[in-house]
Motif scaffolding. Structure first.
Motif, short mmCIF file in Angstrom:
data_model
loop_
_atom_site.label_atom_id
_atom_site.label_comp_id
_atom_site.label_asym_id
_atom_site.label_seq_id
_atom_site.Cartn_x
_atom_site.Cartn_y
_atom_site.Cartn_z
N MET A 1 0.82 -1.21 0.00
CA MET A 1 0.00 0.00 0.00
C MET A 1 0.86 1.26 0.00
O MET A 1 0.52 2.25 -0.67
CB MET A 1 -0.96 0.00 1.19
N VAL A 2 1.97 1.26 0.72
CA VAL A 2 2.87 2.41 0.72
C VAL A 2 3.47 2.60 -0.67
O VAL A 2 3.49 3.72 -1.20
CB VAL A 2 3.98 2.25 1.78
N MET A 3 3.94 1.52 -1.28
CA MET A 3 4.52 1.64 -2.63
C MET A 3 3.47 2.08 -3.64
O MET A 3 3.75 2.94 -4.49
CB MET A 3 5.15 0.31 -3.06
N LEU B 1 3.49 5.57 -5.81
CA LEU B 1 3.40 5.53 -7.27
C LEU B 1 2.24 6.41 -7.75
O LEU B 1 2.38 7.19 -8.69
CB LEU B 1 3.22 4.09 -7.76
N LEU B 2 1.08 6.28 -7.10
CA LEU B 2 -0.07 7.10 -7.48
C LEU B 2 0.18 8.58 -7.22
O LEU B 2 -0.25 9.43 -8.00
CB LEU B 2 -1.31 6.63 -6.72
N THR B 3 0.90 8.89 -6.14
CA THR B 3 1.24 10.28 -5.85
C THR B 3 2.13 10.86 -6.94
O THR B 3 1.93 12.00 -7.38
CB THR B 3 1.95 10.39 -4.48
N ALA B 4 3.08 10.07 -7.41
CA ALA B 4 4.03 10.55 -8.42
C ALA B 4 3.41 10.62 -9.80
O ALA B 4 3.81 11.48 -10.61
CB ALA B 4 5.25 9.65 -8.44
N THR B 5 2.45 9.77 -10.10
CA THR B 5 1.96 9.68 -11.48
C THR B 5 0.54 10.20 -11.69
O THR B 5 0.21 10.61 -12.81
CB THR B 5 2.02 8.23 -11.99
N VAL B 6 -0.30 10.17 -10.66
CA VAL B 6 -1.71 10.52 -10.86
C VAL B 6 -2.06 11.86 -10.23
O VAL B 6 -2.45 12.80 -10.92
CB VAL B 6 -2.64 9.41 -10.31
N PHE C 1 -2.77 11.62 -3.29
CA PHE C 1 -2.60 10.23 -2.83
C PHE C 1 -1.58 10.11 -1.71
O PHE C 1 -1.48 9.06 -1.08
CB PHE C 1 -2.22 9.31 -3.99
N ILE C 2 -0.85 11.18 -1.42
CA ILE C 2 0.10 11.16 -0.31
C ILE C 2 -0.64 10.91 1.01
O ILE C 2 -0.09 10.36 1.95
CB ILE C 2 0.93 12.46 -0.24
N TRP C 3 -1.93 11.28 1.06
CA TRP C 3 -2.73 11.04 2.26
C TRP C 3 -2.93 9.55 2.52
O TRP C 3 -3.06 9.13 3.67
CB TRP C 3 -4.07 11.76 2.16
N LEU C 4 -2.95 8.74 1.47
CA LEU C 4 -3.03 7.30 1.65
C LEU C 4 -1.78 6.78 2.34
O LEU C 4 -1.85 5.94 3.23
CB LEU C 4 -3.24 6.59 0.30
#
Length: 70
Positions: A14-16, A20-25, A29-32
């Motif tokens: 989940m961290v990875m 990935l979602l934070t960097a690309t989307v 998503f950093i809150w996740l």
């Protein structure tokens, strides 16, 4: 695989994924990532983890149960 190991694997995944979602989307998503980290932190003290509770209900065994052959 035991509940303890599966919980660690799930948290790491989940961290990875959230990074990935934070960097690309979207940067939101950093809150996740923060949620997963906070959940790991509180579970270290309270021994309450929703993911491991779900895994137990799905029939996974703990390290102790595996060692005892249950």
């Amino acid at each position: 695989m035991s509940v303890e190991r599966a919980t660690m694997a799930f948290a790491g995944f989940m961290v990875m994924l959230s990074m990935l979602l934070t960097a690309t989307v979207h940067h939101g998503f950093i809150w996740l990532t923060l949620f997963v980290g906070a959940n790991l932190f509180q579970s270290a003290f309270t021994r309450i983890c929703p993911a491991s509770m779900l895994m137990r209900k799905l029939g996974m065994k703990t390290e102790a149960e595996i060692a005892l052959g249950k």
